[in-house]
Scaffold this motif. Structure first.
Motif, PDB file in Angstrom:
ATOM      1  N   ASP A 133       0.566  -1.042   0.170  1.00  0.00           N
ATOM      2  CA  ASP A 133       0.355   0.025  -0.075  1.00  0.00           C
ATOM      3  C   ASP A 133       1.371   1.049  -0.252  1.00  0.00           C
ATOM      4  N   GLN A 177     -10.501  -1.328  -4.089  1.00  0.00           N
ATOM      5  CA  GLN A 177      -9.297  -0.407  -4.037  1.00  0.00           C
ATOM      6  C   GLN A 177      -9.312  -0.100  -5.590  1.00  0.00           C
ATOM      7  N   ARG A 180     -11.609   2.395  -7.406  1.00  0.00           N
ATOM      8  CA  ARG A 180     -11.273   3.840  -6.647  1.00  0.00           C
ATOM      9  C   ARG A 180     -10.321   4.033  -8.283  1.00  0.00           C
ATOM     10  N   GLU A 193     -12.022  10.286  -0.692  1.00  0.00           N
ATOM     11  CA  GLU A 193     -10.929   8.779  -1.227  1.00  0.00           C
ATOM     12  C   GLU A 193      -9.739   9.351  -0.843  1.00  0.00           C
ATOM     13  N   TYR A 198      -2.365   0.215  -4.577  1.00  0.00           N
ATOM     14  CA  TYR A 198      -1.995  -1.076  -3.970  1.00  0.00           C
ATOM     15  C   TYR A 198      -1.888  -2.511  -5.265  1.00  0.00           C
TER      16      TYR A 198
END
Length: 564
Positions: A133, A177, A180, A193, A198
């Protein structure tokens, strides 16, 4: 004095996504050891002869040029699996050529694993462990298991840590994710957001854990025959390294692995989505400006963002002769040879599988790095420094003598050693050390020279056998980096050598081994590798600091005092 046409950034074109180059005259004073006539394929020789460059320009340079502005681009060759098939495996000629190739029409396209999609992963896998991340799409890998654990701890104490965190998350969360991120890429975003990137990387075998999966049979989607089908011949495979598990890669849109190398034969199978690769051969090791071996990202290039290359900071990069590119489609397999540098970017959500086998060169590197060398752990700083410097010089000379390809092995050795401070620490050696070489080198020469010669001659053979040849070059630089780090580790060594601004009298007092040493050649108080204005400017490029300057000083001192 020569005239160099220097690139300058055009911000208007940059905003349009296109880096148009305008030109500005720049006068540069360039010092050469020699001036060979350069042929088309010899441009990489040019900077090896440069001993110092001082440039003056009326326009400030702003970095930001795509790598393709400097390096020729060649598509990776595509071949049908049947043309390289031999029995139940791959013909040895593929490994002997040591060139990347895209293999189409492989049996892998019919394996159950080839049907994986984000929906399939969510249905069959509950959780992903160790998801990377990060705040940026570019990931620079940080080796927690670095062979230099003491250095890694020191880096952590200085605040050097990876820009990413590792977390566990459900597969549903992960792909949400990703969605998004794709919305942001389409210009649809919410102020609430977070802007995170990731990707997941892990052994396929971890999905044998019932706490992570809903369907344990997912592991068998990769047939047991797969490893044999893409096995590497024993002559090209490491004998002393356990076989590695297949690795699953799942990445969100735009996630990019910074240019780096792996010491493995890599059969990279694209399952879902697309991935783009920019590949550089091992011979590009100088232009890649690798991190020092003491850095946790030591297998990574300091030229992290290939789409915005700063050629002032990384002047060797434009000397790379060629790069190879490919966008890998679902069902295609890329063979990536060991020690090839590669930058990888996901074009949308991507699922991939890598089959790795350690290269036979790993055995040679292990052998080279574990050879006995004639040093004692309790040596005083002056012995450590001078011994490391002399051994570096001798090992490089014997390496090029053993290769028997260069008419002047001493000059070739100097050029190779010069690459260490110039490419890894951005501090090319410009001036002689401000000390009398008799302080320590002559002392060691009297008592240990014969032993040093014998050990260095035998040691060089381990690097000579590495193939391709460029791997021997840059693995030798790795060894020099390690040895120079050891030799310069004591603060007392810096004082002894006068790399801080000390008086000639202080330096002479440190030369008690040779009370007959005089003050000749000790009047220049500029720090070795410094800026020439009396201040030390040894801070390497990238995430390093002045404490690593000792490596630069030692190596530059070796070039000045330890060659015939």
């Amino acid at each position: 004095t020569g005239h160099i046409r220097k690139h300058a950034w055009d911000p208007k074109e940059a905003r349009r996504g296109r880096a148009r180059v305008s030109e500005a005259n720049t006068d540069c004073a360039v010092g050469f050891l020699s001036t060979p006539m350069l042929k088309k394929n010899q441009k990489s020789l040019l900077l090896l002869f440069v001993t110092g460059v001082t440039c003056h320009s009326s326009r400030e340079y702003q970095p930001g040029f795509p790598w393709s502005d400097f390096v020729s681009e060649t598509p990776v060759r595509r071949i049908q699996y049947e043309t390289i098939r031999k029995g139940n495996g791959i013909d040895a000629s593929v490994f002997e050529r040591a060139m990347p190739v895209v293999i189409t029409g492989t049996p892998a396209a019919a394996w159950p694993i080839a049907k994986w999609t984000p929906d399939v992963i969510q249905q069959r896998v509950k959780r992903l462990t160790n998801v990377y991340d990060g705040p940026e799409e570019l990931f620079l890998y940080y080796h927690d298991d670095s062979p230099h654990e003491d250095h890694v701890e020191a880096h952590a104490a200085r605040g050097w840590k990876p820009q990413y965190v590792l977390k566990n998350m459900s597969t549903t969360q992960f792909f949400e994710q990703c969605e998004r991120m794709q919305r942001r890429g389409r210009g649809v975003r919410s102020e609430q957001e977070d802007h995170r990137y990731y990707y997941f990387s892990g052994d396929l075998g971890i999905w044998n854990d019932p706490s992570l999966v809903r369907d344990p049979s997912i592991v068998s989607d990769l047939p047991s025959a797969a490893k044999a089908l893409f096995s590497v011949p024993e002559t090209h495979r490491a004998k002393n390294v356990p076989e590695q598990e297949p690795i699953v890669w799942i990445a969100c849109d735009n996630v990019t692995a910074a240019a780096h190398y792996d010491a493995v034969h890599n059969f990279f199978f694209q399952i879902y989505g697309e991935k783009s690769f920019v590949l550089f051969p091992p011979s590009a090791f100088a232009g890649m400006h690798m991190h020092p071996t003491s850095h946790p990202s030591w297998t990574q290039s300091q030229v992290a963002d290939l789409m915005a290359v700063d050629i002032e900071r990384f002047p060797f990069f434009p000397l790379i002769d060629r790069a190879y590119t490919v966008t890998l489609q679902p069902g295609e397999m890329l063979y990536l040879p060991p020690f090839w540098f590669h930058r990888v970017k996901a074009l949308g959500v991507s699922i991939s599988l890598a089959l790795w086998s350690d290269s036979s060169v790993v055995d040679l590197v292990t052998s080279a790095n574990s050879r006995a060398i004639p040093f004692e752990p309790d040596w005083k700083p002056r012995f450590k420094w001078a011994g490391a410097a002399r051994y570096i010089a001798l090992l490089a000379i014997h390496y090029f003598r053993a290769k028997d390809k260069d008419p002047d092995p001493v000059a070739a050795a100097r050029r190779l050693i010069h690459l260490l401070p110039a490419t890894r620490y951005s501090r090319p050696c410009r001036r002689a050390a401000a000390i009398d070489s008799r302080c320590a080198v002559d002392r060691i020469a009297k008592g240990l020279e014969d032993k040093f010669q014998r050990f260095a001659e035998d040691h060089a053979k381990a690097f000579v056998d590495m193939d391709p040849e460029a791997v021997g070059h840059f693995k030798l630089l790795d060894f020099f980096d390690d040895l120079a780090s050891w030799g310069s580790s004591d603060a007392d060594a810096s004082v002894y050598l006068g790399v801080s601004q000390t008086t000639a009298a202080t330096r002479n007092a440190s030369c008690e081994l040779h009370p007959e040493a005089d003050d000749e050649a000790q009047n220049d108080e500029r720090p070795l590798g410094g800026s020439g204005d009396g201040s030390s400017s040894l801070t390497p490029a990238g995430a390093t600091d002045a404490s690593d300057g000792g490596v630069v000083e030692l190596v530059c001192w070796a070039l000045t005092h330890c060659f015939p």
